[in-house]
Motif scaffolding. Structure first.
Motif, short mmCIF file in Angstrom:
data_model
loop_
_atom_site.label_atom_id
_atom_site.label_comp_id
_atom_site.label_asym_id
_atom_site.label_seq_id
_atom_site.Cartn_x
_atom_site.Cartn_y
_atom_site.Cartn_z
N LEU A 224 3.48 6.50 5.16
CA LEU A 224 3.16 6.95 6.48
C LEU A 224 4.42 6.27 7.48
O LEU A 224 5.18 7.00 8.46
N ILE B 147 -6.99 -5.78 2.85
CA ILE B 147 -5.85 -5.91 3.73
C ILE B 147 -5.80 -4.78 4.97
O ILE B 147 -5.19 -4.97 5.69
N CYS B 148 -6.71 -3.77 4.68
CA CYS B 148 -6.64 -2.46 5.62
C CYS B 148 -7.18 -3.29 7.17
O CYS B 148 -6.50 -2.83 8.17
N TYR C 117 -1.92 0.47 10.75
CA TYR C 117 -2.62 1.74 10.42
C TYR C 117 -4.06 1.89 10.37
O TYR C 117 -4.40 2.99 10.08
N TYR C 118 -4.76 0.87 10.49
CA TYR C 118 -6.34 0.75 10.24
C TYR C 118 -6.67 1.83 11.25
O TYR C 118 -7.45 2.66 10.50
N CYS D 270 -6.05 5.31 9.71
CA CYS D 270 -6.70 5.64 8.21
C CYS D 270 -8.09 5.75 8.33
O CYS D 270 -8.68 6.41 7.70
N ARG E 245 0.10 4.28 0.65
CA ARG E 245 -0.13 4.97 1.99
C ARG E 245 0.75 4.53 3.27
O ARG E 245 1.10 5.22 3.82
N CYS F 124 0.82 -1.26 0.07
CA CYS F 124 -0.02 -0.02 0.04
C CYS F 124 0.88 1.22 0.00
O CYS F 124 1.59 1.61 0.74
N VAL G 17 -6.51 6.46 1.21
CA VAL G 17 -6.70 5.26 1.95
C VAL G 17 -7.05 4.13 0.80
O VAL G 17 -7.81 4.52 -0.38
N LEU G 18 -6.68 3.07 0.99
CA LEU G 18 -6.90 2.03 0.09
C LEU G 18 -8.30 1.61 -0.09
O LEU G 18 -8.80 1.00 -0.94
S1 SF4 Z 1 -5.32 0.78 6.82
FE1 SF4 Z 1 -2.99 0.17 6.11
S2 SF4 Z 1 -3.28 -0.82 3.97
FE2 SF4 Z 1 -5.11 0.31 4.45
S3 SF4 Z 1 -4.85 2.48 3.39
FE3 SF4 Z 1 -4.16 2.59 5.70
S4 SF4 Z 1 -2.09 2.17 5.45
FE4 SF4 Z 1 -3.06 1.49 3.35
#
Ligand code: SF4
Length: 175
Positions: free
Chosen positions: A20, A161-162, A167-168, A171, A16, A14, A156-157
């Motif tokens: 981060l 996988i989030c 980082y859930y 994000c 992001r 990812c 944000v994806l």
């Molecule tokens: S939770 Fe993790 S995988 Fe999902 S957008 Fe945030 S940094 Fe990326």
């Protein structure tokens, strides 16, 4: 900043997460998943520390500093060993090990392959570095530098996988 195997891993997962992490917004220490992984790594370390060699590698690739710490390098058989706590084989793990194989090659150290061990799966995954992988990694490190130095954090994806990402909360805090 040195580009490491972790950057390659996150780059595959990812953009992001990569941004981060590279900008020092780190949540890993609060993640149970990561803590669990560290226990597995420490157990593996105790079992293997006498058998394998730990090496730290560096290379300047066209002005991009690369580094990697290999905890379990089998010098005799020229094999990198990695342990992952994940309950599935991940493409990001494979690319992390390909990066280490490339770094060894850049340092003129012979390596035949990498082996990723998944204790939870009771499975191992062999990793070979092909010439097209090197081409990919050469491009990837340039892209990573561009990405992490960008002032804007990637979006944000909203992907599966989030849910297992450290980082859930960060994000999705606004939702
Ligand atoms: S939770 Fe993790 S995988 Fe999902 S957008 Fe945030 S940094 Fe990326």
């Amino acid at each position: 900043m040195n580009i490491t195997g972790t950057h390659i891993n996150y780059y595959r997962l990812c953009p992001r997460k990569l941004w981060l992490f590279a900008n020092e917004i780190q949540m890993e220490q609060t993640s149970n998943i990561v803590a669990d992984g560290k226990v597995i790594e420490e157990e593996s370390y105790l079992q293997r520390s006498e058998k394998y060699t730990q090496i730290q590698l560096f290379h300047d690739y066209n002005g991009i500093p690369l580094s990697g710490k290999l905890d379990f390098f089998d010098i005799k058989n020229k094999i990198i060993h990695e342990t992952k706590r994940s309950n599935k084989v991940e493409d990001a793990h494979i690319w992390q090990v390909k990066f280490y194989l490339w770094l060894l090659q850049l340092n003129d150290i012979e390596a035949e392959k990498g082996v990723i061990e998944y204790p939870k799966l009771r499975k191992t995954e062999e990793v070979i570095l092909k010439s097209e992988d090197i081409t990919y990694l050469e491009k990837a490190v340039v892209e990573i530098i561009g990405l992490i130095h960008n002032d804007r954090c990637p979006p944000v994806l909203n992907a599966k996988i989030c849910k297992s990402c450290s980082y859930y909360d960060f994000c999705y805090a606004q939702e």
